[in-house]
Design an enzyme around this catalytic site. Structure first.
Site, PDB file in Angstrom:
ATOM      1  N   LYS A 125       0.865  -1.187   0.000  1.00 11.21           N
ATOM      2  CA  LYS A 125       0.000   0.000   0.000  1.00 11.21           C
ATOM      3  C   LYS A 125       0.891   1.222   0.000  1.00 11.21           C
ATOM      4  CE  LYS A 125      -4.474   0.739   0.158  1.00 11.21           C
ATOM      5  NZ  LYS A 125      -5.589  -0.097  -0.320  1.00 11.21           N
ATOM      6  N   GLY A 237     -24.374   3.389   1.332  1.00 12.29           N
ATOM      7  CA  GLY A 237     -23.442   3.906   0.330  1.00 12.29           C
ATOM      8  C   GLY A 237     -24.088   3.826  -1.039  1.00 12.29           C
ATOM      9  N   GLY A 239     -21.752   4.647  -3.885  1.00 14.09           N
ATOM     10  CA  GLY A 239     -20.583   4.946  -4.708  1.00 14.09           C
ATOM     11  C   GLY A 239     -20.273   3.748  -5.589  1.00 14.09           C
ATOM     12  N   ASN A 240     -18.997   3.588  -5.942  1.00 16.40           N
ATOM     13  CA  ASN A 240     -18.622   2.542  -6.889  1.00 16.40           C
ATOM     14  C   ASN A 240     -19.065   1.146  -6.438  1.00 16.40           C
ATOM     15  OD1 ASN A 240     -16.118   0.430  -7.468  1.00 16.40           O
ATOM     16  ND2 ASN A 240     -16.847   1.501  -9.269  1.00 16.40           N
TER      17      ASN A 240
HETATM   18  P1  NAD Z   1     -17.070   5.834  -3.043  1.00 14.73           P
HETATM   19  O1  NAD Z   1     -16.353   7.023  -2.556  1.00 14.73           O
HETATM   20  O2  NAD Z   1     -17.279   5.635  -4.514  1.00 14.73           O
HETATM   21  O3  NAD Z   1     -18.536   5.770  -2.361  1.00 14.73           O
HETATM   22  C1  NAD Z   1     -18.731   5.928  -0.992  1.00 14.73           C
HETATM   23  C2  NAD Z   1     -20.236   6.079  -0.765  1.00 14.73           C
HETATM   24  O4  NAD Z   1     -20.474   6.126   0.634  1.00 14.73           O
HETATM   25  C3  NAD Z   1     -20.848   7.348  -1.369  1.00 14.73           C
HETATM   26  O5  NAD Z   1     -22.093   7.045  -1.957  1.00 14.73           O
HETATM   27  C4  NAD Z   1     -21.071   8.231  -0.148  1.00 14.73           C
HETATM   28  O6  NAD Z   1     -22.172   9.117  -0.331  1.00 14.73           O
HETATM   29  C5  NAD Z   1     -21.404   7.169   0.894  1.00 14.73           C
HETATM   30  N1  NAD Z   1     -21.305   7.635   2.279  1.00 14.73           N
HETATM   31  C6  NAD Z   1     -20.313   8.348   2.854  1.00 14.73           C
HETATM   32  N2  NAD Z   1     -20.618   8.598   4.139  1.00 14.73           N
HETATM   33  C7  NAD Z   1     -21.822   8.029   4.363  1.00 14.73           C
HETATM   34  C8  NAD Z   1     -22.683   7.931   5.495  1.00 14.73           C
HETATM   35  N3  NAD Z   1     -22.359   8.466   6.672  1.00 14.73           N
HETATM   36  N4  NAD Z   1     -23.870   7.269   5.364  1.00 14.73           N
HETATM   37  C9  NAD Z   1     -24.230   6.726   4.183  1.00 14.73           C
HETATM   38  N5  NAD Z   1     -23.457   6.785   3.082  1.00 14.73           N
HETATM   39  C10 NAD Z   1     -22.270   7.420   3.181  1.00 14.73           C
HETATM   40  O7  NAD Z   1     -16.296   4.589  -2.400  1.00 14.73           O
HETATM   41  P2  NAD Z   1     -16.258   3.089  -2.912  1.00 14.73           P
HETATM   42  O8  NAD Z   1     -15.143   2.916  -3.868  1.00 14.73           O
HETATM   43  O9  NAD Z   1     -17.629   2.645  -3.282  1.00 14.73           O
HETATM   44  O10 NAD Z   1     -15.788   2.340  -1.559  1.00 14.73           O
HETATM   45  C11 NAD Z   1     -16.686   2.073  -0.502  1.00 14.73           C
HETATM   46  C12 NAD Z   1     -16.008   1.146   0.501  1.00 14.73           C
HETATM   47  O11 NAD Z   1     -15.585  -0.048  -0.152  1.00 14.73           O
HETATM   48  C13 NAD Z   1     -14.744   1.699   1.178  1.00 14.73           C
HETATM   49  O12 NAD Z   1     -14.670   1.139   2.468  1.00 14.73           O
HETATM   50  C14 NAD Z   1     -13.626   1.121   0.316  1.00 14.73           C
HETATM   51  O13 NAD Z   1     -12.388   1.049   1.018  1.00 14.73           O
HETATM   52  C15 NAD Z   1     -14.187  -0.260   0.045  1.00 14.73           C
HETATM   53  N6  NAD Z   1     -13.610  -0.923  -1.128  1.00 14.73           N
HETATM   54  C16 NAD Z   1     -13.683  -0.353  -2.368  1.00 14.73           C
HETATM   55  C17 NAD Z   1     -13.178  -1.035  -3.473  1.00 14.73           C
HETATM   56  C18 NAD Z   1     -13.317  -0.477  -4.864  1.00 14.73           C
HETATM   57  O14 NAD Z   1     -12.897  -1.164  -5.815  1.00 14.73           O
HETATM   58  N7  NAD Z   1     -13.891   0.686  -5.061  1.00 14.73           N
HETATM   59  C19 NAD Z   1     -12.547  -2.290  -3.302  1.00 14.73           C
HETATM   60  C20 NAD Z   1     -12.478  -2.847  -2.027  1.00 14.73           C
HETATM   61  C21 NAD Z   1     -13.010  -2.150  -0.949  1.00 14.73           C
END
Ligand code: NAD
Length: 447
Positions: A125, A237, A239-240
């Site tokens: 990392k 959430g 997001g992605n």
């Molecule tokens: P992102 O930034 O695309 O989305 C995060 C989402 O969480 C957004 O919709 C945001 O509005 C929401 N959010 C933030 N605070 C909030 C709250 N208090 N209540 C409700 N919703 C809230 O992030 P992501 O890439 O979707 O990642 C989300 C999680 O998954 C993280 O823990 C990340 O480490 C983990 N993760 C992501 C990936 C990846 O490929 N993107 C891979 C493994 C793990």
């Protein structure tokens, strides 16, 4: 150069750094988790000690010329926790609260995540103490290139392959890969993953983590003999990860989305959205911005109902997918889970606390631990490395099928391990992953 324009660490960076390290040390947590697994496996003490610490750590300064002509010096890191199974793999996080211990913890967890899915990769990392949003595009580019300038001799397709993480994007990976290729004197697309498609990215990477979550839920339903078509999911959430978990739940499993909850950056609070006919995740995605915030006005126009951000956890649903932040299902919030919930699939990293784990055990809720549940992202990053090495690119169906096969196999490996030892799924996942890395360490004669 005017000495007044030389900038070392921002005071605020240093303050937040010391505050966060005083409050919570994720690396200590990562070590304790390993200790529990090591005790259970009666791991050779020398192997255990080796796995408790990163193999290599790099800490460096990155001077960056800012748009106003001043020079700012950023703190950068790369930690390679273990590369017994193959080159280290893991993202680069740009965050104002980044600490070396956070990077160490995340690198350690990457070792277990890669081993979990049986990838020929280790864990790494990286990070920079910076608020990405405070930089212009050109400043970001210089910072990304500067990060590579400091570390390029210690990374690469056969040593350590970084990827995006919080605060970094596909475009930033393009600049980093370009800088690495220039320094190396040859086009080296496999030096970074998570790149745009036009320069060696993989099809299916955007959907990979969310769809991987859905594959684990599908297998859990097979095991529990639940019909997905009669099930609904409540998601935190949007997001992605959450968007493709929601789309996959509907399109791949035939289930319904009861609600999603997301942060609203205008109101600076979270809301839960539901609809009398069920949430349409594709429509909701079309009215969601790049930060995962739903356009509430457009949602109201077509009948969506808004509740407070915490309402998602108490919804009548069969599955919960926390896919936003860490620590969301804790000793207090877990009490509000609806009695209908049978599966909690951890899309986010670390969304459930040990108190929540205890509640799941007592109430026979099937938990799918994070480093199994969200391993789809790193799996397709590995596929990207393979495609880069061959200079031959797969279609989306091939990526999807290979991802499914990897995640499904990993799911049953964990379940078998957990049942064989009579332990909960999280410890089962640790036992699978630690066993694999320990074997590689021993076979290579490191201890
Ligand atoms: P992102 O930034 O695309 O989305 C995060 C989402 O969480 C957004 O919709 C945001 O509005 C929401 N959010 C933030 N605070 C909030 C709250 N208090 N209540 C409700 N919703 C809230 O992030 P992501 O890439 O979707 O990642 C989300 C999680 O998954 C993280 O823990 C990340 O480490 C983990 N993760 C992501 C990936 C990846 O490929 N993107 C891979 C493994 C793990």
């Amino acid at each position: 150069m005017d000495i007044d324009s030389v900038y070392t660490y921002e005071e605020s960076d240093l303050n937040t750094k010391s505050q966060s390290s005083k409050e919570f040390n994720p690396f200590e947590v990562a070590q304790k988790q390993l200790d529990e697994a090591a005790e259970y496996l009666q791991l050779d003490p020398a192997v255990h000690e080796l796995l408790r610490w990163p193999k290599r750590e790099f800490s460096f300064t990155i001077p960056v010329r800012m748009d106003d002509g001043s020079l700012r010096v950023f703190q950068g890191y790369r930690v390679q926790h273990n590369d017994a199974c193959g080159p280290s793999k893991g993202g680069i996080r740009f965050h104002p609260h980044e600490t070396l211990d956070t990077v160490r913890a995340l690198a350690t967890w990457m070792t277990w995540k890669c081993a979990m899915v049986n990838l020929p990769l280790g864990g790494g990392k990286g990070g920079v103490i910076v608020d990405s949003a405070s930089l212009s595009l050109t400043e970001k580019e210089r910072l990304c290139r500067g990060w590579v300038d400091q570390i390029w001799q210690n990374i690469g397709p056969r040593q350590d392959v970084p990827a995006p993480d919080v605060g970094t994007t596909a475009l930033m990976m393009s600049w980093m890969m370009d800088e690495y290729s220039k320094l190396k004197g040859e086009f080296t697309p496999g030096s970074f993953t998570g790149k745009p498609l036009a320069i060696g990215g993989s099809k299916g990477r955007t959907q990979a983590t969310g769809f991987g979550v859905v594959f684990t839920v599908r297998e859990a339903m097979k095991y529990l003999k639940i019909d997905a078509k009669k099930c609904s999911v409540a998601i935190q959430g949007f997001g992605n990860v959450a968007q493709y978990a929601a789309i996959g739940f509907v399109e791949l499993l035939g289930g319904k989305v009861a609600c999603v909850s997301c942060w609203d950056h205008d109101d600076r609070t979270a809301y839960t959205y539901s609809h009398p006919d069920g949430v349409d995740p594709v429509f909701l995605q079309s009215i969601t911005d790049q930060y995962g915030t739903v356009d509430k006005k457009k949602a109201f126009e077509v009948g969506y109902i808004q509740e407070d951000g915490e309402a998602w956890i108490a919804k009548e649903a069969d599955v919960l997918i926390p896919a936003a932040l860490e620590g969301q299902i804790n000793g207090e919030s877990v009490q509000r889970i609806h009695e209908r919930v049978k599966i909690v699939a951890e899309g986010a990293n670390g969304p459930c606390t040990p108190e929540a784990d205890h509640y799941f055990k007592e109430n026979k809720i099937f938990n799918i631990p994070d480093f199994l549940c969200n391993a789809g992202g790193v799996t397709v990053s590995y596929f990207e490395m393979v495609q880069n090495a061959y200079n031959y690119y797969w279609d989306e169906t091939a990526v999807h099928e290979r991802l499914d096969a990897k995640i499904t196999t990993a799911f049953w490996n964990v379940l078998e391990m957990a049942q064989q030892h009579g332990v909960h799924n999280r410890l089962g996942a640790y036992l699978v992953a630690v066993n694999r890395v320990a074997e590689a360490v021993r076979l290579r004669g490191w201890v």
